[in-house]
Design a protein around this motif. Structure first.
Motif, PDB file in Angstrom:
ATOM      1  N   GLN A   1       3.411  -0.011  -6.322  1.00 32.33           N
ATOM      2  CA  GLN A   1       2.582  -0.838  -7.186  1.00 32.33           C
ATOM      3  C   GLN A   1       3.350  -2.087  -7.591  1.00 32.33           C
ATOM      4  OE1 GLN A   1       1.559   0.787 -11.054  1.00 32.33           O
ATOM      5  NE2 GLN A   1      -0.432  -0.230 -11.027  1.00 32.33           N
TER       6      GLN A   1
ATOM      7  N   PHE B   1       7.411  -0.680  -8.411  1.00 37.82           N
ATOM      8  CA  PHE B   1       7.140   0.571  -9.117  1.00 37.82           C
ATOM      9  C   PHE B   1       6.598   1.548  -8.084  1.00 37.82           C
ATOM     10  CE2 PHE B   1       7.012   2.858 -12.905  1.00 37.82           C
ATOM     11  CZ  PHE B   1       5.782   3.460 -13.149  1.00 37.82           C
TER      12      PHE B   1
ATOM     13  N   PHE C   1       1.518  12.226  -1.958  1.00 36.73           N
ATOM     14  CA  PHE C   1       1.281  10.835  -1.576  1.00 36.73           C
ATOM     15  C   PHE C   1       2.282   9.938  -2.285  1.00 36.73           C
ATOM     16  CE2 PHE C   1      -2.699  11.884   0.413  1.00 36.73           C
ATOM     17  CZ  PHE C   1      -3.226  12.905  -0.354  1.00 36.73           C
TER      18      PHE C   1
ATOM     19  N   TYR D   1       2.967   6.003  -3.432  1.00 32.45           N
ATOM     20  CA  TYR D   1       2.338   4.708  -3.651  1.00 32.45           C
ATOM     21  C   TYR D   1       3.373   3.695  -4.110  1.00 32.45           C
ATOM     22  CZ  TYR D   1      -2.143   7.262  -3.820  1.00 32.45           C
ATOM     23  OH  TYR D   1      -3.226   8.048  -3.532  1.00 32.45           O
TER      24      TYR D   1
ATOM     25  N   ARG E   1      10.746   2.889 -11.531  1.00 29.37           N
ATOM     26  CA  ARG E   1      10.926   1.429 -11.473  1.00 29.37           C
ATOM     27  C   ARG E   1      12.221   1.147 -10.732  1.00 29.37           C
ATOM     28  NH1 ARG E   1       7.683  -2.474 -11.879  1.00 29.37           N
ATOM     29  NH2 ARG E   1       6.793  -1.588 -13.785  1.00 29.37           N
TER      30      ARG E   1
ATOM     31  N   ILE F   1       5.162   5.372  -7.216  1.00 29.40           N
ATOM     32  CA  ILE F   1       4.507   6.511  -7.861  1.00 29.40           C
ATOM     33  C   ILE F   1       4.160   7.556  -6.817  1.00 29.40           C
ATOM     34  CG2 ILE F   1       2.580   7.276  -9.295  1.00 29.40           C
ATOM     35  CD1 ILE F   1       2.201   4.446 -10.231  1.00 29.40           C
TER      36      ILE F   1
ATOM     37  N   LEU G   1      -1.170   2.748  -1.082  1.00 29.18           N
ATOM     38  CA  LEU G   1      -0.664   3.953  -0.448  1.00 29.18           C
ATOM     39  C   LEU G   1       0.354   3.584   0.618  1.00 29.18           C
ATOM     40  CD1 LEU G   1      -0.911   7.061  -0.191  1.00 29.18           C
ATOM     41  CD2 LEU G   1      -2.570   6.641   1.633  1.00 29.18           C
TER      42      LEU G   1
ATOM     43  N   GLY H   1       2.941  11.492 -10.724  1.00 27.58           N
ATOM     44  CA  GLY H   1       4.207  11.431 -11.419  1.00 27.58           C
ATOM     45  C   GLY H   1       4.219  10.243 -12.354  1.00 27.58           C
ATOM     46  N   SER H   2       5.270  10.123 -13.136  1.00 23.77           N
ATOM     47  CA  SER H   2       5.358   9.059 -14.137  1.00 23.77           C
ATOM     48  C   SER H   2       5.899   7.756 -13.564  1.00 23.77           C
ATOM     49  CB  SER H   2       6.230   9.511 -15.301  1.00 23.77           C
ATOM     50  OG  SER H   2       7.489   9.929 -14.823  1.00 23.77           O
ATOM     51  N   GLY H   3       6.253   7.777 -12.287  1.00 23.57           N
ATOM     52  CA  GLY H   3       6.673   6.545 -11.641  1.00 23.57           C
ATOM     53  C   GLY H   3       8.157   6.276 -11.721  1.00 23.57           C
TER      54      GLY H   3
ATOM     55  N   GLN I   1      -0.987  -5.241 -10.232  1.00 25.43           N
ATOM     56  CA  GLN I   1      -1.801  -4.924  -9.068  1.00 25.43           C
ATOM     57  C   GLN I   1      -2.094  -3.433  -8.994  1.00 25.43           C
ATOM     58  OE1 GLN I   1      -0.663  -6.639  -5.328  1.00 25.43           O
ATOM     59  NE2 GLN I   1       0.235  -8.440  -6.291  1.00 25.43           N
ATOM     60  N   SER I   2      -2.945  -3.087  -8.055  1.00 25.24           N
ATOM     61  CA  SER I   2      -3.327  -1.693  -7.893  1.00 25.24           C
ATOM     62  C   SER I   2      -2.270  -0.931  -7.101  1.00 25.24           C
ATOM     63  CB  SER I   2      -4.677  -1.619  -7.187  1.00 25.24           C
ATOM     64  OG  SER I   2      -5.134  -0.288  -7.179  1.00 25.24           O
ATOM     65  N   LEU I   3      -2.527   0.332  -6.901  1.00 28.24           N
ATOM     66  CA  LEU I   3      -1.615   1.171  -6.136  1.00 28.24           C
ATOM     67  C   LEU I   3      -1.908   1.025  -4.652  1.00 28.24           C
ATOM     68  CD1 LEU I   3      -1.893   2.551  -9.025  1.00 28.24           C
ATOM     69  CD2 LEU I   3      -1.070   4.604  -7.898  1.00 28.24           C
TER      70      LEU I   3
END
Lengths: 117, 114
Positions: free
Chosen positions: A38, A91, A34, A36, A113, A93, A46, A109-111, A42-44
């Motif tokens: 962000q 960001f 998946f 995402y 930026r 993810i 999809l 994953g660690s994302g 704010q939230s993630l």
């Protein structure tokens, strides 16, 4: 435990260029990944669901031609932001689900930026 | 469809004090419930999950959560917080019996003060 490696962690690119983000499951096979997005504080959200060997399923409002997803193997999915613009800065993810049936595990994953200048 | 509500966007608390982060959900089908923690510029780490069985679930870092079906809640608690617990916390759900994606709440920023 399950580990998902996401690369790069940070990237700065010029407006109009394309950026590829990789998401790898290191010690398990992931039939589904998946992606995402962000925004700050704010939230993630999809963006899309990536299935190995088939086309990704995009959420409503996400441009398929702008955010290209490839899931060519059971351990790798890539997200390519094409012709990036400053509003694509965010960001990103990825998350992978283990292949075993009825697996409950979602590893993130660690994302990445992304900054578009 | 599912939805998750985290009523508190920010929770400041002093070190060694107890904390509760609230999560309520809505779903027409049965769900699994999760709590994740996110440190700045990092991905999400699973704190704990409720799948079935005992409604009190213990997770990592001394956190626990209780599933209340009648109130459709899954509040996260810790009896004594540390500075290192400062992070964003997300509650999430997904339907049982399918491999669908998680639905996240809007997150709660926990700030532990010295």
């Amino acid at each position: 435990g399950a580990v998902v490696s996401q690369h790069p962690s940070r990237v700065i690119c010029k407006s109009g260029t394309s950026v590829k983000i990789e998401c790898r499951s290191l010690d398990f096979q992931a039939t589904t990944m998946f992606w995402y997005r962000q925004f700050p504080k704010q939230s993630l959200m999809l963006m899309a669901t990536s299935n190995e060997g088939s086309k990704a399923t995009y959420e409503q409002g996400v441009e398929k031609d702008k955010f290209l997803i490839n899931h060519a193997s059971l351990t790798l999915s890539t997200l390519t932001v094409t012709s990036a613009h400053p509003e694509d800065s965010s960001f990103y993810i990825c998350s992978a689900r283990e292949q075993e049936q009825n697996s409950y595990g979602y590893t993130f994953g660690s994302g990445t930026r992304l900054t578009v200048v | 469809a599912q939805s998750v509500t985290q009523l508190d966007s920010q929770v400041p608390v002093f070190e060694e004090a107890p904390v509760e982060l609230r999560c309520n959900y809505s779903s027409s089908v049965s769900v699994y419930l999760f709590w994740y923690v996110q440190y700045p510029n990092q991905g999400l780490q699973l704190l704990l999950k409720y799948l079935s069985g005992s409604t009190l679930v213990k997770g990592i870092n001394g956190f626990e959560a209780e599933f209340n079906k009648s109130q459709t809640s899954f509040h996260l608690r810790k009896p004594s917080v540390h500075i290192s617990d400062t992070a964003e916390y997300f509650c999430a759900v997904r339907p049982t019996g399918s491999a669908r994606q998680l639905t996240f709440g809007s997150g709660t920023q926990l700030t532990v003060l010295p």
